[in-house]
Scaffold this active site. Sequence first.
Site, PDB file in Angstrom:
ATOM      1  N   LYS A 176       4.076   5.191 -11.181  1.00 11.91           N
ATOM      2  CA  LYS A 176       2.731   4.685 -11.483  1.00 11.91           C
ATOM      3  C   LYS A 176       1.878   5.829 -12.024  1.00 11.91           C
ATOM      4  O   LYS A 176       1.671   6.846 -11.353  1.00 11.91           O
ATOM      5  CB  LYS A 176       2.085   4.045 -10.257  1.00 11.91           C
ATOM      6  CG  LYS A 176       0.745   3.383 -10.613  1.00 11.91           C
ATOM      7  CD  LYS A 176       0.284   2.464  -9.516  1.00 11.91           C
ATOM      8  CE  LYS A 176      -1.008   1.755  -9.891  1.00 11.91           C
ATOM      9  NZ  LYS A 176      -1.466   0.876  -8.820  1.00 11.91           N
ATOM     10  N   LYS A 211       0.870  -1.186   0.000  1.00 12.17           N
ATOM     11  CA  LYS A 211       0.000   0.000   0.000  1.00 12.17           C
ATOM     12  C   LYS A 211       0.905   1.235   0.000  1.00 12.17           C
ATOM     13  O   LYS A 211       2.023   1.186   0.522  1.00 12.17           O
ATOM     14  CB  LYS A 211      -0.882  -0.037   1.267  1.00 12.17           C
ATOM     15  CG  LYS A 211      -1.839   1.152   1.411  1.00 12.17           C
ATOM     16  CD  LYS A 211      -3.028   1.070   0.478  1.00 12.17           C
ATOM     17  CE  LYS A 211      -3.900   2.336   0.526  1.00 12.17           C
ATOM     18  NZ  LYS A 211      -4.684   2.541  -0.691  1.00 12.17           N
ATOM     19  N   LEU A 243      -5.932   6.478   1.103  1.00 18.17           N
ATOM     20  CA  LEU A 243      -4.520   6.362   1.489  1.00 18.17           C
ATOM     21  C   LEU A 243      -4.257   6.056   2.960  1.00 18.17           C
ATOM     22  O   LEU A 243      -3.344   6.645   3.566  1.00 18.17           O
ATOM     23  CB  LEU A 243      -3.781   7.659   1.117  1.00 18.17           C
ATOM     24  CG  LEU A 243      -3.367   7.810  -0.340  1.00 18.17           C
ATOM     25  CD1 LEU A 243      -2.987   9.261  -0.637  1.00 18.17           C
ATOM     26  CD2 LEU A 243      -2.194   6.905  -0.662  1.00 18.17           C
ATOM     27  N   ILE A 261      -1.918   1.087 -15.297  1.00 14.88           N
ATOM     28  CA  ILE A 261      -2.378   2.386 -14.854  1.00 14.88           C
ATOM     29  C   ILE A 261      -2.953   2.298 -13.431  1.00 14.88           C
ATOM     30  O   ILE A 261      -3.248   1.199 -12.955  1.00 14.88           O
ATOM     31  CB  ILE A 261      -3.520   2.936 -15.775  1.00 14.88           C
ATOM     32  CG1 ILE A 261      -4.655   1.898 -15.850  1.00 14.88           C
ATOM     33  CG2 ILE A 261      -3.000   3.322 -17.128  1.00 14.88           C
ATOM     34  CD1 ILE A 261      -5.870   2.323 -16.685  1.00 14.88           C
ATOM     35  N   GLY A 270      -4.432  -3.151 -14.552  1.00 14.88           N
ATOM     36  CA  GLY A 270      -5.793  -2.710 -14.854  1.00 14.88           C
ATOM     37  C   GLY A 270      -6.606  -3.848 -15.428  1.00 14.88           C
ATOM     38  O   GLY A 270      -6.547  -4.112 -16.627  1.00 14.88           O
ATOM     39  N   CYS A 292      -3.109   8.724  -7.534  1.00 17.52           N
ATOM     40  CA  CYS A 292      -4.360   8.428  -6.828  1.00 17.52           C
ATOM     41  C   CYS A 292      -5.441   9.379  -7.360  1.00 17.52           C
ATOM     42  O   CYS A 292      -5.255  10.595  -7.349  1.00 17.52           O
ATOM     43  CB  CYS A 292      -4.209   8.594  -5.319  1.00 17.52           C
ATOM     44  SG  CYS A 292      -5.784   8.267  -4.500  1.00 17.52           S
TER      45      CYS A 292
HETATM   46  O1  RRO Z   1      -6.102   4.810  -1.189  1.00 22.26           O
HETATM   47  C1  RRO Z   1      -6.851   4.960  -2.173  1.00 22.26           C
HETATM   48  O2  RRO Z   1      -8.029   5.304  -2.037  1.00 22.26           O
HETATM   49  C2  RRO Z   1      -6.354   4.743  -3.547  1.00 22.26           C
HETATM   50  C3  RRO Z   1      -5.089   5.085  -3.996  1.00 22.26           C
HETATM   51 BR1  RRO Z   1      -3.797   5.778  -2.890  1.00 22.26          BR
HETATM   52  C4  RRO Z   1      -4.727   4.903  -5.355  1.00 22.26           C
HETATM   53  O3  RRO Z   1      -3.620   5.202  -5.809  1.00 22.26           O
HETATM   54  N1  RRO Z   1      -5.660   4.391  -6.181  1.00 22.26           N
HETATM   55  C5  RRO Z   1      -6.876   4.054  -5.763  1.00 22.26           C
HETATM   56  O4  RRO Z   1      -7.688   3.584  -6.575  1.00 22.26           O
HETATM   57  N2  RRO Z   1      -7.216   4.220  -4.439  1.00 22.26           N
END
Ligand code: RRO
Length: 310
Positions: free
Chosen positions: A165, A47, A75, A191, A243, A130
Amino acid sequence: MSVDAIAVKMGSLHLANPAVLASGVQGSSLDRVLEALKFGAGAAVTKSIGPAPREGYPEPTMVEVEGGMVNAVGLPNPGAGKFSAELKKLEGKRLPVIVSVFGGDEGEFAQVVRALDGCDFAAYEMNLSCPHVAGVGTEIGHFPEVVAKVTRAVRGSTEKPVFAKLSPNTDRLLEVARAAVDAGADGLTAINSVKAFPIDAATGRQALWNGRGGLSGAAIRQIALRCVYDLREEFDVPIMGCGGVANWEDAVKFMLAGADAVQLGTSTLKGFEVFNDVNVGVISYLERKGMARLEDIVGAAHRGGLQAGQ
Ligand code: RRO
């Protein structure tokens, strides 16, 4: 055919196979990442880790939709200090763990990398994409000049391989990738999720606490394939396709488009068996096509497909 046929070399990052756990979907526990490796993943991405602890958003943070799911988890992560202590359990193991990092600017990215860099893991993935957290996602990843600064700061803070990314939510994909590569990124991941807004008909309300979220799963596969294809047309660097990869055939399509490896996220929610299924299926495909190695199919769609008779 020997399993060595599906080994992957991406610069100095060597993987036993191309099926990689994508960042995020399995939560912020390092143990889940290690579990994916036990089930046969070629590498596993953590994560995203930032400079300070973050709780993430209140529930609901995930909703199932046709062809996948939409998440806005926000996050959640323990912060670089605490995570570096957790990473100590990798000491001496040389596992193919890739640590995803984020920050609000180049200083924060560098701070995170410096806090983690002494630990025993294989590479970094800079989360520049994100789709729904203010200040740390697309405000960085949609702007080549910001991406260049962030990448330079990360590059200057580590000798480990660095992947960027990328976001599909911009028409500047290639410019952003160019900025990352020119500033020292070793490879690209394409992606992140596609910006979405799920609605609940029963309540008449937004389905996620945050409203906006990121769509992932089969629904975004064709978008991801296009991004990988476009990137491979322009760049000679390692690419991880991400993806909607849910089986060996999806993985093969990403490789034909130009990916050296693939990341699996949403599909791992049904179980980590998918890594072995992908690897076994890719080996059978290579055998059927008379190909000795995975590299032989990488980017083949750019060369008019597989050779006749294969
Ligand atoms: O934590 C998220 O809600 C999240 C992140 Br950091 C990301 O890079 N991509 C995503 O779909 N969710």
